[in-house]
Scaffold this motif. Structure first.
Motif, PDB file in Angstrom:
ATOM      1  N   LYS A 108       6.778   3.452   8.809  1.00  0.00           N
ATOM      2  CA  LYS A 108       7.540   4.708   8.672  1.00  0.00           C
ATOM      3  C   LYS A 108       6.607   5.900   8.469  1.00  0.00           C
ATOM      4  O   LYS A 108       6.913   6.824   7.723  1.00  0.00           O
ATOM      5  CB  LYS A 108       8.518   4.598   7.510  1.00  0.00           C
ATOM      6  CG  LYS A 108       9.635   3.586   7.756  1.00  0.00           C
ATOM      7  CD  LYS A 108      10.649   3.567   6.615  1.00  0.00           C
ATOM      8  CE  LYS A 108      11.765   2.572   6.897  1.00  0.00           C
ATOM      9  NZ  LYS A 108      12.744   2.505   5.791  1.00  0.00           N
ATOM     10  N   ASP A 152       0.659   6.948   5.131  1.00  0.00           N
ATOM     11  CA  ASP A 152       0.719   6.888   3.678  1.00  0.00           C
ATOM     12  C   ASP A 152      -0.718   6.941   3.171  1.00  0.00           C
ATOM     13  O   ASP A 152      -1.671   6.907   3.974  1.00  0.00           O
ATOM     14  CB  ASP A 152       1.421   5.615   3.208  1.00  0.00           C
ATOM     15  CG  ASP A 152       2.029   5.755   1.803  1.00  0.00           C
ATOM     16  OD1 ASP A 152       1.655   6.710   1.091  1.00  0.00           O
ATOM     17  OD2 ASP A 152       2.869   4.916   1.436  1.00  0.00           O
ATOM     18  N   LYS A 200       2.818   5.775  -1.857  1.00  0.00           N
ATOM     19  CA  LYS A 200       4.253   6.062  -1.899  1.00  0.00           C
ATOM     20  C   LYS A 200       5.064   4.821  -1.516  1.00  0.00           C
ATOM     21  O   LYS A 200       6.286   4.841  -1.603  1.00  0.00           O
ATOM     22  CB  LYS A 200       4.593   7.215  -0.945  1.00  0.00           C
ATOM     23  CG  LYS A 200       3.914   8.528  -1.313  1.00  0.00           C
ATOM     24  CD  LYS A 200       4.209   9.580  -0.251  1.00  0.00           C
ATOM     25  CE  LYS A 200       3.383  10.832  -0.474  1.00  0.00           C
ATOM     26  NZ  LYS A 200       3.546  11.816   0.617  1.00  0.00           N
ATOM     27  N   LYS A 247       5.844   3.628   1.304  1.00  0.00           N
ATOM     28  CA  LYS A 247       6.876   4.048   2.250  1.00  0.00           C
ATOM     29  C   LYS A 247       7.512   2.875   2.985  1.00  0.00           C
ATOM     30  O   LYS A 247       8.716   2.846   3.221  1.00  0.00           O
ATOM     31  CB  LYS A 247       6.262   4.991   3.296  1.00  0.00           C
ATOM     32  CG  LYS A 247       6.035   6.405   2.824  1.00  0.00           C
ATOM     33  CD  LYS A 247       5.524   7.221   3.997  1.00  0.00           C
ATOM     34  CE  LYS A 247       5.411   8.695   3.646  1.00  0.00           C
ATOM     35  NZ  LYS A 247       4.955   9.482   4.822  1.00  0.00           N
ATOM     36  N   TYR A 279       7.878  -1.988  -5.215  1.00  0.00           N
ATOM     37  CA  TYR A 279       8.171  -1.510  -3.846  1.00  0.00           C
ATOM     38  C   TYR A 279       9.677  -1.413  -3.589  1.00  0.00           C
ATOM     39  O   TYR A 279      10.122  -0.638  -2.737  1.00  0.00           O
ATOM     40  CB  TYR A 279       7.430  -2.317  -2.773  1.00  0.00           C
ATOM     41  CG  TYR A 279       7.883  -3.730  -2.491  1.00  0.00           C
ATOM     42  CD1 TYR A 279       9.011  -3.994  -1.729  1.00  0.00           C
ATOM     43  CD2 TYR A 279       7.134  -4.811  -2.932  1.00  0.00           C
ATOM     44  CE1 TYR A 279       9.401  -5.293  -1.436  1.00  0.00           C
ATOM     45  CE2 TYR A 279       7.506  -6.119  -2.643  1.00  0.00           C
ATOM     46  CZ  TYR A 279       8.641  -6.352  -1.893  1.00  0.00           C
ATOM     47  OH  TYR A 279       9.015  -7.633  -1.591  1.00  0.00           O
ATOM     48  N   ALA A 282      10.327   1.978  -5.057  1.00  0.00           N
ATOM     49  CA  ALA A 282       9.735   2.982  -4.160  1.00  0.00           C
ATOM     50  C   ALA A 282      10.599   3.170  -2.915  1.00  0.00           C
ATOM     51  O   ALA A 282      10.748   4.288  -2.413  1.00  0.00           O
ATOM     52  CB  ALA A 282       8.321   2.558  -3.759  1.00  0.00           C
ATOM     53  N   SER A 283      11.179   2.070  -2.442  1.00  0.00           N
ATOM     54  CA  SER A 283      12.076   2.159  -1.282  1.00  0.00           C
ATOM     55  C   SER A 283      13.294   3.020  -1.616  1.00  0.00           C
ATOM     56  O   SER A 283      13.712   3.861  -0.810  1.00  0.00           O
ATOM     57  CB  SER A 283      12.524   0.756  -0.860  1.00  0.00           C
ATOM     58  OG  SER A 283      13.419   0.817   0.226  1.00  0.00           O
ATOM     59  N   ASN A 331      12.038   6.724  -1.836  1.00  0.00           N
ATOM     60  CA  ASN A 331      11.792   7.312  -0.519  1.00  0.00           C
ATOM     61  C   ASN A 331      13.086   7.529   0.245  1.00  0.00           C
ATOM     62  O   ASN A 331      13.263   8.545   0.931  1.00  0.00           O
ATOM     63  CB  ASN A 331      10.843   6.415   0.289  1.00  0.00           C
ATOM     64  CG  ASN A 331       9.401   6.526  -0.167  1.00  0.00           C
ATOM     65  OD1 ASN A 331       8.768   7.566  -0.018  1.00  0.00           O
ATOM     66  ND2 ASN A 331       8.858   5.455  -0.726  1.00  0.00           N
ATOM     67  N   SER A 332      14.013   6.570   0.106  1.00  0.00           N
ATOM     68  CA  SER A 332      15.306   6.701   0.777  1.00  0.00           C
ATOM     69  C   SER A 332      16.083   7.885   0.211  1.00  0.00           C
ATOM     70  O   SER A 332      16.715   8.645   0.965  1.00  0.00           O
ATOM     71  CB  SER A 332      16.107   5.410   0.605  1.00  0.00           C
ATOM     72  OG  SER A 332      17.386   5.539   1.159  1.00  0.00           O
ATOM     73  N   SER A 351      14.646  11.058   1.450  1.00  0.00           N
ATOM     74  CA  SER A 351      14.979  11.173   2.872  1.00  0.00           C
ATOM     75  C   SER A 351      16.404  11.684   3.055  1.00  0.00           C
ATOM     76  O   SER A 351      16.676  12.511   3.947  1.00  0.00           O
ATOM     77  CB  SER A 351      14.823   9.803   3.543  1.00  0.00           C
ATOM     78  OG  SER A 351      15.165   9.868   4.896  1.00  0.00           O
ATOM     79  N   ILE A 394       5.154  12.177  -4.929  1.00  0.00           N
ATOM     80  CA  ILE A 394       6.025  12.665  -3.859  1.00  0.00           C
ATOM     81  C   ILE A 394       6.450  14.104  -4.150  1.00  0.00           C
ATOM     82  O   ILE A 394       6.462  14.952  -3.246  1.00  0.00           O
ATOM     83  CB  ILE A 394       7.257  11.748  -3.698  1.00  0.00           C
ATOM     84  CG1 ILE A 394       6.808  10.357  -3.220  1.00  0.00           C
ATOM     85  CG2 ILE A 394       8.237  12.355  -2.692  1.00  0.00           C
ATOM     86  CD1 ILE A 394       7.936   9.353  -3.120  1.00  0.00           C
ATOM     87  N   ARG A 417       5.687  17.268  -1.795  1.00  0.00           N
ATOM     88  CA  ARG A 417       6.800  18.076  -1.287  1.00  0.00           C
ATOM     89  C   ARG A 417       6.596  19.557  -1.628  1.00  0.00           C
ATOM     90  O   ARG A 417       6.934  20.431  -0.829  1.00  0.00           O
ATOM     91  CB  ARG A 417       8.125  17.584  -1.883  1.00  0.00           C
ATOM     92  CG  ARG A 417       8.582  16.254  -1.329  1.00  0.00           C
ATOM     93  CD  ARG A 417       9.803  15.746  -2.086  1.00  0.00           C
ATOM     94  NE  ARG A 417      10.950  16.617  -1.896  1.00  0.00           N
ATOM     95  CZ  ARG A 417      11.759  16.583  -0.853  1.00  0.00           C
ATOM     96  NH1 ARG A 417      11.546  15.701   0.113  1.00  0.00           N
ATOM     97  NH2 ARG A 417      12.788  17.401  -0.754  1.00  0.00           N
TER      98      ARG A 417
END
Length: 525
Positions: free
Chosen positions: A252, A255, A282, A284, A369, A372-373, A376-377, A380, A451, A455
């Motif tokens: 994705k 990173d 991150k 990702k 993770y 982290a998912s 990140n989601s 997003s 993150i 950003r």
């Protein structure tokens, strides 16, 4: 007992049949050279490991490989018994990297002739052992076809020793192994790039200077009383380093490693059994296959055990291994590499190792993770709403909606995206505040903060900012038609084209529909 025979087939088992990858021969010879450098330091022949050097020379045009060290060398009176005897090494488990006394024969599987040469301090003789690998394979084939030989008979046939006087070597101490006539099917052993990449992670070499966390890793090792064995290994004059860096690709997008975390494992008696470091990112997505450094690498004496997947089975799911970059160092002398050096021998320490590592991987690394998912989601979803909102407002301003139905459908979709963004914002706030002082929560906070920092630099909407309202399109009676801009068409034609636009919108996705509509507009403007 006098009638016990070791058949010739045992030689196939410890040469051709021992290893899955021909490049393992490099590891075996480097491992032996490292042990001798350590002994040279111990007896004062070298001041420290930095004075030791292992040089590898690839000569593709001659189909020859040479591996040489400047360690102890082998005195003439010990040369033949040291090299001719099989599995009779004086090396000790827990003290030496190699100890079985069979690794030196691995090259017999990959060349026509294997040559060992050495000289020791104070001697004016170069001792040479020539092993006829081609003849060994011929004898093994004859053995399979019924002409029986013992292992000893085969070795006597293929071994030849020479001792030559040379006054120039009296103050020298070195050992060299040469693979002559590398087999056609093993030409990958002569590929500089392949071998360099292999050694960059297999061999006990230093981190490259551009990896910013090398000092932090060494500092942690020092604090727990562990020394990371590192040796100067060169290939065709170029020094080999571990190829760790901060940037990598995932499924994705890009990173990066922005820090390192550590975990130490002690037994009930307070003995350090193993420890690891892993890169903070991150997380990702799964790291791309082409990334050479992906995975938690298992190491003993800083030599890699197996491939990059040796620890994969201890994760809750196979993919867990590929979210991480890092190394696990086995410390205990009871974690003994097996003969293929792709894992450890079975014993109580290995069972404890697997139990503790499996528990840590599942209770900490897997949760990291997973969290982290979610993080990140959530970001997003916030970004997706922000992007859709801007596009919606631009379309209203430019009258880009085909008709009232098109505008309403887009508004409904945007409303759904807004709900998802608000929920994501709530999830992020809860994740940022939850967890207490656990290892998972500590890493989670670092991921969120990183993150947020990125950003801010990219001038994206802060995740804790208010979610803006949706601008409502004007009512159908006041809303201009998109087809009004088609100046070449009369009113009747514009009505027809508007219906065509609606059909296109209902028949395909918005992106494809927009492309087709724009093409039509270009034709009729």
């Amino acid at each position: 007992m006098d009638s016990i025979i070791f058949g010739a087939n045992i030689l196939e088992n410890i040469t051709t049949g021992m290893y899955k990858d021909s490049k393992v021969s490099y590891r075996e010879y480097i491992q032996n050279a490292c042990d001798q450098i350590d002994k040279a330091v111990e007896i004062g022949l070298l001041s420290d490991r930095k004075d030791g050097e292992i040089n590898i020379w690839l000569m593709p045009e001659d189909r020859t490989i040479s591996i040489e060290d400047n360690a102890t060398g082998i005195p003439q009176h010990l040369f033949e018994p040291t090299l001719a005897n099989i599995a009779d090494s004086d090396k000790k488990i827990g003290a030496d990297k190699g100890f079985r006394g069979i690794g030196r024969l691995c090259g017999l599987a990959y060349c026509q002739e294997l040559v060992f040469e050495s000289t020791a301090v104070g001697e004016d003789t170069v001792s040479t052992m020539i092993c006829n690998a081609k003849k060994m394979r011929e004898l093994l084939n004859r053995n399979i076809n019924g002409e029986k030989f013992t292992a000893t008979e085969v070795l006597k046939e293929i071994f030849e020793f020479e001792y030559k006087k040379d006054s120039k070597v009296k103050d020298q101490h070195w050992f060299r192994v040469t693979l002559k006539g590398v087999n056609d099917e093993n030409r990958d052993l002569l590929d500089f790039t392949q071998v360099k990449n292999y050694l960059s992670f297999i061999a006990p070499v230093p981190f490259q200077n551009t990896f910013p966390y090398k000092r932090e890793i060494h500092k942690h090792a020092q604090e727990i009383g562990y020394t990371i064995d590192e040796y100067r290994i060169k290939m065709n004059g170029e020094q080999i380093f571990k190829k760790y860096s901060t940037h990598f690709k995932t499924s994705k997008g890009d990173d990066e490693v922005f820090g390192v975390e550590f975990k130490d494992f002690y037994d009930d008696k307070g003995n350090l059994v193993m420890w690891l470091w892993f890169g903070l990112s991150k997380f990702k997505a799964i790291i791309a296959k082409e990334c050479d450094m992906r995975g938690l690498r298992l190491r003993k004496e800083n030599i890699q055990i197996g491939n990059d997947d040796a620890l994969q089975g201890l994760f809750k799911e196979d993919r867990g291994q590929h979210y991480y970059i890092g190394e696990m160092y086995a410390v205990s002398k009871f974690l003994i590499p097996n003969s293929q050096r792709d894992y450890f021998n079975e014993n109580a320490t290995r069972a404890w190792f697997e139990q503790e590592v499996r528990k840590y991987f599942r209770e900490v690394l897997t949760k990291i993770y997973y969290d982290a998912s979610r993080i990140n989601s959530s970001f997003s979803k916030i970004d997706s709403f922000d992007k859709k909102r801007q596009e919606h407002e631009e379309k209203i301003e430019k009258h880009d909606y085909v008709d009232a139905e098109h505008a309403q459908r887009a508004t409904d979709d945007l409303s759904t995206a807004r709900d998802a963004a608000e929920k994501a914002q709530g999830d992020l706030k809860r994740l940022e505040k939850s967890g207490g002082e656990t290892e998972v929560s500590a890493v989670r906070q670092k991921v969120i903060q990183r993150i947020k920092k990125d950003r801010q630099q990219e001038e994206k909407t802060p995740f804790d900012a208010d979610i803006p309202p949706i601008e409502t399109p004007p009512p159908p009676t006041k809303q201009p038609h998109r087809t009004d801009r088609l100046s070449r068409c009369n009113k009747k034609e514009r009505v027809l084209i508007s219906k065509i636009f609606s059909i296109i919108l209902s028949s395909t996705d918005d992106k494809t529909a927009e492309t087709i509509i724009q093409k039509i507009e270009e034709e009729f403007k």
